[in-house]
Design an enzyme around this catalytic site. Sequence first.
Site, PDB file in Angstrom:
ATOM      1  CG  ASN A   1      -2.738   0.027   0.557  1.00 24.06           C
ATOM      2  OD1 ASN A   1      -2.696   0.213  -0.591  1.00 24.06           O
ATOM      3  ND2 ASN A   1      -2.656  -0.633   1.795  1.00 24.06           N
TER       4      ASN A   1
ATOM      5  CG  ASP B   1      -8.296  -1.382   1.097  1.00 28.16           C
ATOM      6  OD1 ASP B   1      -6.839  -1.929   0.896  1.00 28.16           O
ATOM      7  OD2 ASP B   1      -9.106  -0.338   0.494  1.00 28.16           O
TER       8      ASP B   1
END
Length: 385
Positions: free
Chosen positions: A180, A306
């Site tokens: 991320n 996600d």
Amino acid sequence: MSGPAAGTAHAAATTDVVCLGESMVTFLPSQPGRLADVPSFGRGIGGAESNVACALAAAGHRAAWVGRVGADGFGDHLVETIAGYGVDTSAVRRDPDRPTGIYFRTATDRGTGAHEVAYYRAGSAASAMSPANVPYEELFAGRILHLSGITAALSADCLALLRELTAPRPGRPLVSFDVNHRPRLWRDGDAGVLLELARRCDLVFVGEDEAEEAWGIVGAEAIRAALPEPPVVVVKRGSAGATVFASGRRPGPRSSNAGGADIGSRPTHVGGAEAGERAAQAAGRDTVTVVPALRVDVVAAVGAGDAFAAGFLSATLRGLPVRDRVRHGHLMAAAALTVPGDLTEPPARDHADRLVALDDGAWGRLRLGPGWTAADRAHEEVRTP
């Protein structure tokens, strides 16, 4: 408590996945345009780790989110909304001195130059997370602990916390890490630390694009070479799909493993080559699984990463083969891509399992659009464009 106790027991855990990270209140534009021109915003929630927890809970797993929010109305909203998805929020801490983070964004795709995000998270309650103030018993109570590189960028204390949580020790749960990389958060820091953290984990999710941007590493094979330690590395390749490198080693330096969460124990099959893959693992080589992405009629390109992680983790908890884990990741991502916000109701498990079980040709013909997750539309899913 200043740190986790060695040998924390988790084999009899009642939680499947514990997710640690910052969640913020997000303000979504009422119409397209520059932030300077948007007249009003609707309120939602955003946070990579809480998104994963919400998606897992909606898919029927026992998920917990651990974070830190202000003792304010926005903190109330976050905790209540996340709990509304069925996530255990009992370990969330309230900070009386620091606010809950918020941010505003435009409606454009995150990958375009027109996309704007205005963060108000400096000095937030979450940025004060540290090895001295998190509930380690709750963090290590699940079968999987899911972390993200976003947390490492929030403060020196947050980075110290992730180093503590990824440190080798007997009894730790399987540690999942989504790189991320957010360039805006690393303007004054070294994103190379994300590589250090990833190498200490058991399951790593990383995009080809972010590996090149953060580390200057190009291509899936080179990424694996830079991450030799994790038993499983999932390289996300956008519209090209995902490539998974699985060593067959048991994940993590711990004394016991959490049942179906042993990623290294079940090699995938690609084109009937399972015997060859087992031989490769016996010889100490990776099995490499390439799974094409789905064609999706995108409504909003947010939350897909996600959701992919949640789908992969869900299938991991069920002990499914690696190919099926990736396909579940793609399906969960498609559910997020076909709604306006970050979170949506995932497809019913039997519906998803039917799609995952399709042969390669039928999988390649799938095209998913808004409303596809409804069970009564299952018969409409396999179609040519």
